[in-house]
Design a protein around this motif. Sequence first.
Motif, PDB file in Angstrom:
ATOM      1  N   SER A  20     -20.764 -60.956  28.723  1.00  0.00           N
ATOM      2  CA  SER A  20     -20.728 -60.124  29.924  1.00  0.00           C
ATOM      3  C   SER A  20     -19.537 -60.496  30.772  1.00  0.00           C
ATOM      4  O   SER A  20     -19.103 -61.643  30.786  1.00  0.00           O
ATOM      5  N   MET A  21     -18.989 -59.513  31.472  1.00  0.00           N
ATOM      6  CA  MET A  21     -17.887 -59.734  32.398  1.00  0.00           C
ATOM      7  C   MET A  21     -16.654 -60.312  31.717  1.00  0.00           C
ATOM      8  O   MET A  21     -15.934 -61.106  32.289  1.00  0.00           O
ATOM      9  N   ALA A  22     -16.421 -59.927  30.453  1.00  0.00           N
ATOM     10  CA  ALA A  22     -15.280 -60.465  29.715  1.00  0.00           C
ATOM     11  C   ALA A  22     -14.150 -59.445  29.663  1.00  0.00           C
ATOM     12  O   ALA A  22     -13.713 -59.037  28.599  1.00  0.00           O
ATOM     13  N   CYS A  23     -13.677 -59.037  30.805  1.00  0.00           N
ATOM     14  CA  CYS A  23     -12.735 -57.915  30.877  1.00  0.00           C
ATOM     15  C   CYS A  23     -11.303 -58.316  30.552  1.00  0.00           C
ATOM     16  O   CYS A  23     -10.896 -59.456  30.746  1.00  0.00           O
ATOM     17  N   THR A  24     -10.539 -57.340  30.072  1.00  0.00           N
ATOM     18  CA  THR A  24      -9.107 -57.484  29.846  1.00  0.00           C
ATOM     19  C   THR A  24      -8.403 -56.499  30.773  1.00  0.00           C
ATOM     20  O   THR A  24      -8.701 -55.308  30.747  1.00  0.00           O
ATOM     21  N   GLY A  36       8.213 -44.114  37.095  1.00  0.00           N
ATOM     22  CA  GLY A  36       8.251 -44.797  38.382  1.00  0.00           C
ATOM     23  C   GLY A  36       6.895 -44.981  39.032  1.00  0.00           C
ATOM     24  O   GLY A  36       6.809 -45.356  40.212  1.00  0.00           O
ATOM     25  N   LYS A  37       5.811 -44.752  38.286  1.00  0.00           N
ATOM     26  CA  LYS A  37       4.464 -44.891  38.818  1.00  0.00           C
ATOM     27  C   LYS A  37       3.820 -46.178  38.306  1.00  0.00           C
ATOM     28  O   LYS A  37       3.877 -46.475  37.110  1.00  0.00           O
ATOM     29  N   SER A  38       3.189 -46.909  39.206  1.00  0.00           N
ATOM     30  CA  SER A  38       2.488 -48.123  38.804  1.00  0.00           C
ATOM     31  C   SER A  38       1.264 -47.774  37.968  1.00  0.00           C
ATOM     32  O   SER A  38       0.692 -46.689  38.086  1.00  0.00           O
ATOM     33  N   ILE A  39       0.867 -48.724  37.129  1.00  0.00           N
ATOM     34  CA  ILE A  39      -0.288 -48.546  36.250  1.00  0.00           C
ATOM     35  C   ILE A  39      -1.254 -49.710  36.448  1.00  0.00           C
ATOM     36  O   ILE A  39      -0.845 -50.870  36.556  1.00  0.00           O
ATOM     37  N   LEU A  40      -2.537 -49.385  36.468  1.00  0.00           N
ATOM     38  CA  LEU A  40      -3.591 -50.373  36.608  1.00  0.00           C
ATOM     39  C   LEU A  40      -4.598 -50.128  35.482  1.00  0.00           C
ATOM     40  O   LEU A  40      -5.082 -49.003  35.317  1.00  0.00           O
ATOM     41  N   PHE A  41      -4.904 -51.173  34.707  1.00  0.00           N
ATOM     42  CA  PHE A  41      -5.733 -51.014  33.504  1.00  0.00           C
ATOM     43  C   PHE A  41      -6.868 -52.019  33.481  1.00  0.00           C
ATOM     44  O   PHE A  41      -6.701 -53.184  33.843  1.00  0.00           O
ATOM     45  N   LYS A  42      -8.041 -51.542  33.008  1.00  0.00           N
ATOM     46  CA  LYS A  42      -9.182 -52.446  32.809  1.00  0.00           C
ATOM     47  C   LYS A  42      -9.979 -52.024  31.589  1.00  0.00           C
ATOM     48  O   LYS A  42     -10.376 -50.872  31.466  1.00  0.00           O
ATOM     49  N   ASN A  43     -10.214 -52.975  30.708  1.00  0.00           N
ATOM     50  CA  ASN A  43     -11.161 -52.812  29.617  1.00  0.00           C
ATOM     51  C   ASN A  43     -12.405 -53.590  30.043  1.00  0.00           C
ATOM     52  O   ASN A  43     -12.393 -54.817  30.105  1.00  0.00           O
ATOM     53  N   ARG A  44     -13.472 -52.854  30.374  1.00  0.00           N
ATOM     54  CA  ARG A  44     -14.628 -53.459  31.035  1.00  0.00           C
ATOM     55  C   ARG A  44     -15.698 -53.915  30.054  1.00  0.00           C
ATOM     56  O   ARG A  44     -16.209 -53.126  29.261  1.00  0.00           O
ATOM     57  N   ASP A  45     -16.049 -55.192  30.140  1.00  0.00           N
ATOM     58  CA  ASP A  45     -17.144 -55.746  29.357  1.00  0.00           C
ATOM     59  C   ASP A  45     -18.283 -56.120  30.289  1.00  0.00           C
ATOM     60  O   ASP A  45     -18.069 -56.753  31.330  1.00  0.00           O
ATOM     61  N   ASN A  91     -10.866 -55.316  38.586  1.00  0.00           N
ATOM     62  CA  ASN A  91     -11.068 -56.762  38.582  1.00  0.00           C
ATOM     63  C   ASN A  91     -11.347 -57.271  37.184  1.00  0.00           C
ATOM     64  O   ASN A  91     -11.689 -56.515  36.277  1.00  0.00           O
ATOM     65  N   SER A  92     -11.210 -58.571  37.025  1.00  0.00           N
ATOM     66  CA  SER A  92     -11.775 -59.276  35.876  1.00  0.00           C
ATOM     67  C   SER A  92     -12.422 -60.540  36.411  1.00  0.00           C
ATOM     68  O   SER A  92     -11.954 -61.122  37.394  1.00  0.00           O
ATOM     69  N   ALA A  93     -13.521 -60.942  35.796  1.00  0.00           N
ATOM     70  CA  ALA A  93     -14.155 -62.201  36.190  1.00  0.00           C
ATOM     71  C   ALA A  93     -13.218 -63.343  35.827  1.00  0.00           C
ATOM     72  O   ALA A  93     -12.570 -63.330  34.783  1.00  0.00           O
ATOM     73  N   ILE A 256     -10.045 -57.451  21.755  1.00  0.00           N
ATOM     74  CA  ILE A 256     -10.076 -56.794  23.066  1.00  0.00           C
ATOM     75  C   ILE A 256     -11.253 -55.826  23.160  1.00  0.00           C
ATOM     76  O   ILE A 256     -12.023 -55.885  24.115  1.00  0.00           O
ATOM     77  N   PRO A 257     -11.444 -54.927  22.201  1.00  0.00           N
ATOM     78  CA  PRO A 257     -12.704 -54.165  22.198  1.00  0.00           C
ATOM     79  C   PRO A 257     -13.808 -55.090  21.695  1.00  0.00           C
ATOM     80  O   PRO A 257     -13.620 -55.847  20.743  1.00  0.00           O
ATOM     81  N   ARG A 258     -14.964 -55.039  22.330  1.00  0.00           N
ATOM     82  CA  ARG A 258     -16.066 -55.944  21.993  1.00  0.00           C
ATOM     83  C   ARG A 258     -17.373 -55.164  21.964  1.00  0.00           C
ATOM     84  O   ARG A 258     -17.439 -54.039  22.478  1.00  0.00           O
ATOM     85  N   VAL A 259     -18.385 -55.773  21.420  1.00  0.00           N
ATOM     86  CA  VAL A 259     -19.691 -55.118  21.445  1.00  0.00           C
ATOM     87  C   VAL A 259     -20.152 -54.910  22.880  1.00  0.00           C
ATOM     88  O   VAL A 259     -20.947 -54.016  23.175  1.00  0.00           O
ATOM     89  N   SER A 260     -19.617 -55.693  23.805  1.00  0.00           N
ATOM     90  CA  SER A 260     -19.988 -55.589  25.224  1.00  0.00           C
ATOM     91  C   SER A 260     -19.077 -54.669  26.026  1.00  0.00           C
ATOM     92  O   SER A 260     -19.240 -54.549  27.238  1.00  0.00           O
ATOM     93  N   THR A 261     -18.115 -54.009  25.388  1.00  0.00           N
ATOM     94  CA  THR A 261     -17.234 -53.099  26.115  1.00  0.00           C
ATOM     95  C   THR A 261     -17.985 -51.812  26.459  1.00  0.00           C
ATOM     96  O   THR A 261     -18.501 -51.130  25.582  1.00  0.00           O
ATOM     97  N   ALA A 262     -18.016 -51.502  27.754  1.00  0.00           N
ATOM     98  CA  ALA A 262     -18.773 -50.340  28.231  1.00  0.00           C
ATOM     99  C   ALA A 262     -17.875 -49.206  28.710  1.00  0.00           C
ATOM    100  O   ALA A 262     -18.326 -48.064  28.799  1.00  0.00           O
ATOM    101  N   SER A 263     -16.632 -49.510  29.043  1.00  0.00           N
ATOM    102  CA  SER A 263     -15.701 -48.473  29.497  1.00  0.00           C
ATOM    103  C   SER A 263     -14.293 -49.044  29.554  1.00  0.00           C
ATOM    104  O   SER A 263     -14.099 -50.262  29.572  1.00  0.00           O
ATOM    105  N   THR A 264     -13.344 -48.151  29.568  1.00  0.00           N
ATOM    106  CA  THR A 264     -11.935 -48.505  29.741  1.00  0.00           C
ATOM    107  C   THR A 264     -11.334 -47.481  30.678  1.00  0.00           C
ATOM    108  O   THR A 264     -11.632 -46.288  30.570  1.00  0.00           O
TER     109      THR A 264
END
Length: 410
Positions: A20-24, A36-45, A91-93, A256-264
Motif C-alpha cells: 500500500s502507498m507504494a507510489c511512483t 513549455g507546460k509542466s507535467i505532474l505524474f503519479k502511479n498510485r498504489d 504525493n508519494s508516501a 512500477i505497475p503492481r498488483v496494488s496499482t489502482a490508478s495513474t
Amino acid sequence: MKKFSFLILSGLILFLSIESMACTTFIISGKHTIDGKSILFKNRDTKEMNNALMLFSDGKYKYMGVVNATEERWNKAVWGGYNETGFAIINSAAYNNNVGDTTKYKDQEGAVMKKALMVCASIKDFEHFLDTLPKPLGVNANFGVIDASGGAAYYETGNYKYVKYDANDPDIAPDGIIIRTNHSMSGDLSKGFGFNRFENATLLLNKACEEKNLTAQHLLRSVPRSLYHPRTKTDLSVNIPEKRNVSEYEFFIDYIPRVSTASTFLIVGAKDVDHAEDAMMWTILGFPLTSVAVPAWLSTSEVPKVLSMGEDYTAPICNAALNFKKECFPIEIDKGTNYIDLSVILNQEGNGYWQLLQPIEDKIFEKANVLMSDLENGKKSKKDILDFYKWIDKYLKKSYKKNFKYDLFE
C-alpha cells in the motif's frame, strides 16, 4: 538528467514489497517539455482499488481529482488533481521523514491535498499553506506541485517541517526532472523504500529526455506500463508467451505497475496564468495494463462518464480494468498475487489485454491532441470538449463490447 547510481546501503534489504502507498511519481518543468507546460505524474498504489475522477466546488477554487470511490470517504480526500488556477498536486508516501517521531496522528496526505486544491493558486501559496497548518501535520510524504506560473517542485514533508526541491533549479534538476517514490532524499535513506521503482523511472525518463519525447502519450505508455525490473534486469515484454489460453506466470514484485496499482494520472499544466483553463488531466483508472488513459478538462465542469463515480460508487472503466485484472492474478492462495499470468497481458497471438487496449488508447490520444491544439489556437471551445467526452464514452463502449464482449455501462 544525471544518471542514477543505485545506492547500496549496508545491511539493508531493499527487495521489500510495500503493498500500500507504494507510489511512483515525477515532475517535469515546463522549461524542458516540448510545449513549455509542466507535467505532474503519479502511479498510485493503495489498498483502495475502486478509484474515480471527481469534480469539487467546496473551496475557494473549483478542482478535480482522483478519489477513493467509497460512499463514506470519497469527498474527504483527494489523491492528486488540479484546480481552476492551474495549481496541481500529487504525493508519494515517504516513510523516512518522521524517523523517531512517536506522533500517532497520521495518514492525512489525502486530506491535506484536498485542502491545498481548495485554497492554493501557486507554489508560494502552498508553502504558506504548509507553514500555517496546525502541527503535527499527520503526513510522511513527498508532495509534488506545479502552478500556472511555471513553478514545479517537490516538498519532502513530515509532521513538523519540509524540504523543497525545485525542478527549475539546474543544480537540483539539470533536465528539469525530479522523481520520487517512497523515500525522501533529505531523510534517512536506510528507512526508505521504492528504490527499484525509482531506478526504473530514472532510466525511462533519461531515455525520454534524450529522445526529446517528454510527452503525455509517451510517458503514459512507457512508465506505468513498464515491465522492466532494474535489479534483475528482467524485461517481461521480451520473449512473451505464445498463447493466451496457456498460462505463463512471472514473479511480479517491484515493477512500477503492481498488483496494488489502482490508478495513474498525468496532469499537463498551463503554459502561463492567462491560459490556466488549458490545463488538463489524463487518468488511467484501475490496473494500467488493463485500462486506458482518458483526458479531462476542469474548465468544462464535467468529466467523461467512464471516469466518473456513478450511483453505485464505482467508475465504469475502473470496474472493467479490475475485472480484467482478476485474470492477470488468478491465484488466490499462498501469496498468489506475487505472480502475474503474463499471457493474459501479452502473447504472440496478439490478443492480450494490453495489446488490444493500446490501439484504443492511441485513437483517444490522436483525437485529443488535435483538440488541444485547436483549443489553444481558439478554433475550439468548451462545447467541443463536451462533444469529445460524448465521443469517448461512445467509442469506449463500442470498443470494449467488440474486443472484450464487455458492456461498460451495465
